[in-house]
Design a protein around this motif. Structure first.
Motif, mmCIF file in Angstrom:
data_model
loop_
_atom_site.group_PDB
_atom_site.id
_atom_site.type_symbol
_atom_site.label_atom_id
_atom_site.label_comp_id
_atom_site.label_asym_id
_atom_site.label_seq_id
_atom_site.Cartn_x
_atom_site.Cartn_y
_atom_site.Cartn_z
ATOM 1 N N PHE A 112 0.789 -1.222 0.000
ATOM 2 C CA PHE A 112 0.000 0.000 0.000
ATOM 3 C C PHE A 112 0.830 1.286 0.000
ATOM 4 O O PHE A 112 0.253 2.376 -0.023
ATOM 5 C CB PHE A 112 -0.944 0.022 1.210
ATOM 6 C CG PHE A 112 -1.959 -1.094 1.183
ATOM 7 C CD1 PHE A 112 -3.028 -1.047 0.309
ATOM 8 C CD2 PHE A 112 -1.827 -2.189 2.020
ATOM 9 C CE1 PHE A 112 -3.964 -2.070 0.282
ATOM 10 C CE2 PHE A 112 -2.750 -3.217 1.994
ATOM 11 C CZ PHE A 112 -3.828 -3.161 1.124
ATOM 12 N N SER A 113 2.156 1.176 0.020
ATOM 13 C CA SER A 113 2.994 2.375 -0.011
ATOM 14 C C SER A 113 3.969 2.352 -1.179
ATOM 15 O O SER A 113 3.905 3.195 -2.070
ATOM 16 C CB SER A 113 3.763 2.532 1.315
ATOM 17 O OG SER A 113 2.875 2.798 2.376
ATOM 18 N N TYR A 114 4.855 1.362 -1.183
ATOM 19 C CA TYR A 114 5.917 1.365 -2.185
ATOM 20 C C TYR A 114 5.411 1.030 -3.586
ATOM 21 O O TYR A 114 5.826 1.649 -4.559
ATOM 22 C CB TYR A 114 7.022 0.390 -1.764
ATOM 23 C CG TYR A 114 7.731 0.820 -0.497
ATOM 24 C CD1 TYR A 114 8.047 2.160 -0.290
ATOM 25 C CD2 TYR A 114 8.067 -0.086 0.491
ATOM 26 C CE1 TYR A 114 8.698 2.570 0.863
ATOM 27 C CE2 TYR A 114 8.716 0.316 1.651
ATOM 28 C CZ TYR A 114 9.021 1.646 1.835
ATOM 29 O OH TYR A 114 9.658 2.052 2.970
ATOM 30 N N VAL A 115 4.523 0.050 -3.696
ATOM 31 C CA VAL A 115 3.989 -0.295 -5.019
ATOM 32 C C VAL A 115 3.209 0.873 -5.625
ATOM 33 O O VAL A 115 3.413 1.212 -6.797
ATOM 34 C CB VAL A 115 3.127 -1.570 -4.935
ATOM 35 C CG1 VAL A 115 2.410 -1.823 -6.261
ATOM 36 C CG2 VAL A 115 4.003 -2.776 -4.580
ATOM 37 N N PRO A 116 2.295 1.547 -4.875
ATOM 38 C CA PRO A 116 1.631 2.720 -5.461
ATOM 39 C C PRO A 116 2.602 3.832 -5.848
ATOM 40 O O PRO A 116 2.385 4.516 -6.862
ATOM 41 C CB PRO A 116 0.670 3.169 -4.351
ATOM 42 C CG PRO A 116 0.408 1.947 -3.558
ATOM 43 C CD PRO A 116 1.688 1.187 -3.572
ATOM 44 N N ILE A 117 3.655 4.039 -5.060
ATOM 45 C CA ILE A 117 4.628 5.075 -5.410
ATOM 46 C C ILE A 117 5.333 4.730 -6.718
ATOM 47 O O ILE A 117 5.521 5.594 -7.588
ATOM 48 C CB ILE A 117 5.643 5.257 -4.266
ATOM 49 C CG1 ILE A 117 4.973 5.912 -3.050
ATOM 50 C CG2 ILE A 117 6.826 6.110 -4.728
ATOM 51 C CD1 ILE A 117 5.880 6.024 -1.849
ATOM 52 N N ILE A 118 5.693 3.463 -6.864
ATOM 53 C CA ILE A 118 6.341 3.049 -8.110
ATOM 54 C C ILE A 118 5.393 3.221 -9.294
ATOM 55 O O ILE A 118 5.788 3.708 -10.371
ATOM 56 C CB ILE A 118 6.818 1.589 -7.991
ATOM 57 C CG1 ILE A 118 7.935 1.484 -6.946
ATOM 58 C CG2 ILE A 118 7.304 1.063 -9.339
ATOM 59 C CD1 ILE A 118 8.356 0.062 -6.640
ATOM 60 N N ASN A 119 4.121 2.842 -9.102
ATOM 61 C CA ASN A 119 3.134 3.033 -10.175
ATOM 62 C C ASN A 119 2.964 4.509 -10.521
ATOM 63 O O ASN A 119 2.840 4.876 -11.699
ATOM 64 C CB ASN A 119 1.792 2.429 -9.767
ATOM 65 C CG ASN A 119 1.803 0.911 -9.779
ATOM 66 O OD1 ASN A 119 2.590 0.309 -10.494
ATOM 67 N ND2 ASN A 119 0.944 0.300 -8.989
ATOM 68 N N MET A 120 2.938 5.357 -9.496
ATOM 69 C CA MET A 120 2.798 6.790 -9.735
ATOM 70 C C MET A 120 3.965 7.325 -10.555
ATOM 71 O O MET A 120 3.778 8.130 -11.475
ATOM 72 C CB MET A 120 2.704 7.530 -8.395
ATOM 73 C CG MET A 120 2.553 9.035 -8.507
ATOM 74 S SD MET A 120 2.521 9.828 -6.887
ATOM 75 C CE MET A 120 4.205 9.531 -6.319
#
Length: 319
Positions: A55-63
């Protein structure tokens, strides 16, 4: 070649082999115990780390990936555009003018830290009804931000509660607290002070209560009053906490969203960078450009935090 008599020697039944002596067994048990002790913390961290990554690192990478595309947020297809989104952000100065509104929240954060430190100091001593006042100060932080926005939306209505209170104090007239560009940011920043005062208050109160009572006793024996105790005992002890709240205040004023979005929708010069980013993504369907703006905001916050830590180290942090 015949085996020697020593090679044919048998170990009596029940006798311990060199590999099975009590000392060897204890050594094996200690080794397995150390292995379990080393593994146990990772087992406890497994679930939190899984949530953090998901919920933190994966969304940041997607962003970050979306910031290099022209994705509209709806279509399953998108094309990579390189750094065009970042070029558009830095070649449109109006996108950064919204940071002017953040200055109001930054000033409000300074007032908030000062008030929290004052109330924490007063209520750390023997004061009548201090538990009641602690609850009153901390209670607003427990309320949902959406509910606070709607409550103060009616509070600041023209001719509403605030104007009525001012009328009782002899300040007549009705004001457009949320409609006048000269007043709206003062009103919204005041709401943020009321809401987040309790968080800083609790942090400072915990820091003050962790100070050794012997320091106060020694100061009283030397004739130090409350002001001297505050200046020479409390403030030096709270410098790390004051530095932490300063970092939180700076990052918070740059990423203000829910209160101005609910109360004004960003109208009347109250638009913040986050509100502008949300509009780009969901109103104009420019998710790629909004992702680039979010990355820029993240970099700005990290840079400001790094500069603050460099210019004001923890042992010298001040408000």
């Amino acid at each position: 070649m015949t085996p020697t008599s020593s090679s044919l020697r048998r170990v009596p039944a029940g006798a311990a082999t060199p590999q099975d002596t009590p000392q060897a067994r204890r050594s094996r048990r200690k080794g397995s115990s150390r292995g379990r002790q080393a593994l146990t913390p990772w087992l406890f961290l497994l679930v939190p780390l899984a949530f953090l990554v998901t919920f933190s690192y994966v969304p940041i990478i997607n962003m970050i990936v979306y910031s290099f595309t022209d994705w509209d947020g709806v279509s399953p297809d998108y094309a990579f555009t390189g750094v065009e989104n970042y070029v558009e952000i830095f070649t449109r100065p109006e996108l950064f003018k919204v940071f002017v509104a953040s200055l109001y929240y930054l000033a409000a954060a300074g007032l908030q830290i000062a008030l929290a430190l004052y109330f924490a100091t007063v209520l750390s001593f023997n004061t009548r009804f201090r538990n009641l006042f602690k609850g009153i100060l901390f209670f607003p932080y427990l309320i949902n931000g959406v509910a606070i926005g709607f409550v103060f939306l009616y509070f600041f209505q023209e001719g509403g509660t605030f104007d009525t209170v001012l009328g009782l104090l002899g300040v007549g007239g009705e004001h457009l607290w949320l409609g006048d560009p000269d007043l709206v940011n003062f009103s919204l920043a005041g709401v943020s002070v009321w809401r987040f005062l309790g968080l800083n208050f609790v942090l400072f109160l915990g820091g003050i209560q962790s100070i050794a009572p012997e320091l106060y006793e020694a100061a009283e024996l030397d004739g130090a009053g409350r002001w001297q105790q505050f200046r020479f005992i409390i403030v030096p002890s709270l410098r790390p906490l004051i530095g932490l709240t300063a970092i939180l205040a700076i990052s918070g004023c740059l990423s203000v969203f829910e209160i101005p979005y609910i109360m004004t929708g960003g109208a009347g010069a109250s638009e913040t960078f986050v509100i502008q980013t949300v509009k780009l993504a969901f109103r104009f369907n420019k998710t790629g450009l909004a992702s680039a703006a979010a990355v820029v905001l993240l970099i700005i916050i990290l840079l400001v935090t790094w500069l603050q830590r460099r210019l004001v180290p923890e042992e010298r942090a001040v408000a």
